[in-house]
Design a protein around this motif. Sequence first.
Motif, mmCIF file in Angstrom:
data_model
loop_
_atom_site.group_PDB
_atom_site.id
_atom_site.type_symbol
_atom_site.label_atom_id
_atom_site.label_comp_id
_atom_site.label_asym_id
_atom_site.label_seq_id
_atom_site.Cartn_x
_atom_site.Cartn_y
_atom_site.Cartn_z
ATOM 1 N N LEU A 176 43.154 64.209 55.041
ATOM 2 C CA LEU A 176 44.579 63.838 55.073
ATOM 3 C C LEU A 176 44.905 62.951 53.866
ATOM 4 N N ALA A 177 44.035 61.959 53.627
ATOM 5 C CA ALA A 177 44.268 61.041 52.510
ATOM 6 C C ALA A 177 44.184 61.779 51.186
ATOM 7 N N ALA A 178 43.174 62.667 51.054
ATOM 8 C CA ALA A 178 43.051 63.419 49.801
ATOM 9 C C ALA A 178 44.287 64.283 49.583
ATOM 10 N N GLY A 179 44.807 64.889 50.672
ATOM 11 C CA GLY A 179 46.013 65.704 50.566
ATOM 12 C C GLY A 179 47.209 64.870 50.128
ATOM 13 N N LEU A 180 47.343 63.685 50.693
ATOM 14 C CA LEU A 180 48.458 62.806 50.316
ATOM 15 C C LEU A 180 48.380 62.435 48.842
ATOM 16 N N ILE A 181 47.175 62.127 48.388
ATOM 17 C CA ILE A 181 47.030 61.716 46.989
ATOM 18 C C ILE A 181 47.270 62.913 46.071
ATOM 19 N N TYR A 182 46.785 64.092 46.480
ATOM 20 C CA TYR A 182 47.035 65.272 45.649
ATOM 21 C C TYR A 182 48.522 65.587 45.594
ATOM 22 N N SER A 183 49.213 65.470 46.734
ATOM 23 C CA SER A 183 50.625 65.841 46.741
ATOM 24 C C SER A 183 51.451 64.860 45.913
ATOM 25 N N SER A 184 50.993 63.611 45.792
ATOM 26 C CA SER A 184 51.787 62.670 44.999
ATOM 27 C C SER A 184 51.411 62.702 43.525
ATOM 28 N N CYS A 185 50.129 62.903 43.220
ATOM 29 C CA CYS A 185 49.708 62.829 41.820
ATOM 30 C C CYS A 185 49.435 64.194 41.203
ATOM 31 N N GLY A 186 49.082 65.179 42.007
ATOM 32 C CA GLY A 186 48.786 66.489 41.453
ATOM 33 C C GLY A 186 47.415 66.583 40.821
ATOM 34 N N MET A 197 48.446 57.253 38.292
ATOM 35 C CA MET A 197 48.976 56.277 39.247
ATOM 36 C C MET A 197 50.096 55.432 38.629
ATOM 37 N N ALA A 198 49.931 55.098 37.336
ATOM 38 C CA ALA A 198 50.902 54.209 36.712
ATOM 39 C C ALA A 198 52.266 54.886 36.562
ATOM 40 N N GLY A 199 52.295 56.232 36.461
ATOM 41 C CA GLY A 199 53.543 56.904 36.164
ATOM 42 C C GLY A 199 54.266 57.456 37.376
ATOM 43 N N LEU A 200 53.889 57.037 38.594
ATOM 44 C CA LEU A 200 54.513 57.594 39.790
ATOM 45 C C LEU A 200 55.900 56.990 40.005
ATOM 46 N N ASP A 201 56.852 57.833 40.469
ATOM 47 C CA ASP A 201 58.145 57.250 40.832
ATOM 48 C C ASP A 201 58.102 56.778 42.277
ATOM 49 N N GLY A 267 42.528 50.589 39.953
ATOM 50 C CA GLY A 267 42.070 49.515 39.090
ATOM 51 C C GLY A 267 43.181 49.011 38.184
ATOM 52 N N SER A 268 42.763 48.382 37.087
ATOM 53 C CA SER A 268 43.739 47.664 36.263
ATOM 54 C C SER A 268 44.761 48.585 35.608
ATOM 55 N N SER A 269 44.468 49.904 35.516
ATOM 56 C CA SER A 269 45.404 50.779 34.813
ATOM 57 C C SER A 269 46.354 51.487 35.776
ATOM 58 N N ALA A 270 46.370 51.094 37.049
ATOM 59 C CA ALA A 270 47.116 51.879 38.047
ATOM 60 C C ALA A 270 48.562 51.425 38.215
ATOM 61 N N GLY A 271 49.072 50.616 37.318
ATOM 62 C CA GLY A 271 50.472 50.211 37.402
ATOM 63 C C GLY A 271 50.734 49.396 38.655
ATOM 64 N N SER A 272 51.764 49.793 39.410
ATOM 65 C CA SER A 272 52.138 48.976 40.568
ATOM 66 C C SER A 272 51.164 49.138 41.727
ATOM 67 N N LEU A 273 50.267 50.138 41.648
ATOM 68 C CA LEU A 273 49.273 50.281 42.717
ATOM 69 C C LEU A 273 47.966 49.569 42.369
ATOM 70 N N ALA A 274 47.918 48.887 41.238
ATOM 71 C CA ALA A 274 46.694 48.184 40.855
ATOM 72 C C ALA A 274 46.371 47.119 41.905
ATOM 73 N N GLY A 275 45.098 47.031 42.256
ATOM 74 C CA GLY A 275 44.684 46.026 43.234
ATOM 75 C C GLY A 275 45.177 46.325 44.635
ATOM 76 N N LEU A 276 45.305 47.628 44.971
ATOM 77 C CA LEU A 276 45.794 48.016 46.302
ATOM 78 C C LEU A 276 44.879 47.501 47.407
ATOM 79 N N TYR A 277 43.565 47.487 47.130
ATOM 80 C CA TYR A 277 42.605 47.094 48.172
ATOM 81 C C TYR A 277 42.371 45.585 48.206
ATOM 82 N N GLN A 278 42.746 44.902 47.116
ATOM 83 C CA GLN A 278 42.341 43.494 46.985
ATOM 84 C C GLN A 278 42.722 42.616 48.184
#
Lengths: 504, 107
Positions: A176-186, A197-201, A267-278
Amino acid sequence: MIAAHGPILPLILPLAVAILLLFLPRRAQRLIRRLSVAGSVAQVGLGLLLLRTVAEGTQLVYRLGDWPAPYGIMLVVDRLAAWLLLTSALLALCALIYALAGGDREGRYFHVLFQMQIFGISGAFVTGDLFNLFVFFEVLLISSYSLLLHGGGGPRTRAGLHYVILNLLGSAIFLLAAGLIYSSCGSLNFAHLAQLMAGLDDSQLALARTGGLLLLVVFALKAGIMPLHLWLPAAYSETSAPIAALFAIMTKIGLYAILRMSTLVFGSSAGSLAGLYQPWLLPLALLTLLIGAAGALAAARLGRLAAYLIILSVGTLLTAFAGGTGGIAAGLYYLPHSTFAAASLFLCAGALRRCRPVIGDQLIADGDLPQPLIMGGTFFLAAMAISGLPPFSGFIAKLLILKALPQVLVWGVILTTALAAVIALARGGSQIFLAASGPMTLPRDGKSVVLVTSLWEVPAIAGLLILIFILTLAAGPALEFTQDTARQILEPANYIQAVLGGGS
Amino acid sequence: MEILIALIIGLLSGCGVYLLLQARTFSVVLGLTLLSYAINLFLFATGRLVIGQPPVLSAVSSPADPLPQALVLTAIVIGFAMTAFAIMLSLRAQAELGNDHVDGEQP
């Protein structure tokens, strides 16, 4: 050879050995054993070679079928992957040697399943994309289901049923998670995802965030992080000793996946999702530590005690991973130490169960314990190692973890739980070994029961303890390496460049 | 069509979760199966819903995404094997523990 095809060799080797063993007849037991051990020794050699190759900081990228990134399947070996490959190979070798004492004869295909398990574990460490991480998780899980149930028996089946059903649910959430990530990022390639990740709207961001946090749930289930740890104590303490020892690395695969995702994809290059797990890591880690310590204090059997100490080490590692470069470096040094120490404790519990067929590994004294000096001595060393007492490497690692996280709460919890572990182990050890004048529990109906520690059990436990000893002696170079590793994974740009670079 | 697919996935996963929470291994295995159906449909939909288009980039303006189809195929195969294993394990638990409760004993 190693530079060009290195990343795929630790996958091909156990797979080839497993397929070969499948065709050998059952009566060729000696040949099967020799081949299996030879395969595991070669796997250790490969781990060492890969570690030496990537120690300079290069990332080995293997494109299957030479498809260009990010479309093809990628295998990537960096310092982190090589370190874990070597750890798992060494652990597997020791567990396999222990199994030669007779554990491998309890059912058929032990060695085939064992090699497939190594194949899955190695695959999870070297894969460079999310879907193949899922596939290798399934490979190692289906082998682990069969190995867990190896030998059979009621309690083992019950623990196995829980383990299997929970992990099947975990696999569903993973998809399910892999599907969600694929559907958002391709994309599913780690390096490509880190870029995308950095370029997602905004509308995609929510999907990617949900997918990422669902992945954390799945990896927390594999790692046995509180509150998803409930399957672990029963499964680890009911299975046979060599399998429990091998499973000591399984929780670390979940931790590895968390570390990889949090430093690379989020990680550090993921834009607004950087540090999601922190924000999640430290609270979960401290809760896991507390529950592990409570379980260890309450355990009535050595196997269960060791299982709760595994949960404790998971908590310690997760705490370390929340502590930046210094914490991750200390955690990566603690990882092989805690794996080997927990495995040696499981093997001690297994030897105890074999020598005391009636009371097993319960924390009860038995006046008839054969070779109390060897058994007690190995237990003492293993207990000292796992509780992080000096002079072993666990002490150095814990010191560095404390140094990386100078917070009152963290210090309080880590030191209290370490004290609880020492108390639990001291109590268990004195109950089993010191009260040597306890009641005789072996059947004594004229027949003399000859029970000696088997030829293969001592070298296996000793091997693990020697590995810890080497890790302690080589603390300087090892820590230097883990510090380089931490710096490398916290700079995801190099990884992304190595995987996607090339043409562009 | 989006609403229909979403409803089907929701219904399947709802039934799956309900069955998964039951105390008998048979219902639990059925629940896992339904859940994996829901996930497979969901995976299929992650490549966006396109009807009657080939998965070839230059041929049409909005081609179908072939990757989720490959993923679903893999997921179906793995799910099938895992279901078979879970069924065999449930039967063995029934034989060894004498009942089909997930905890191995009647409450």
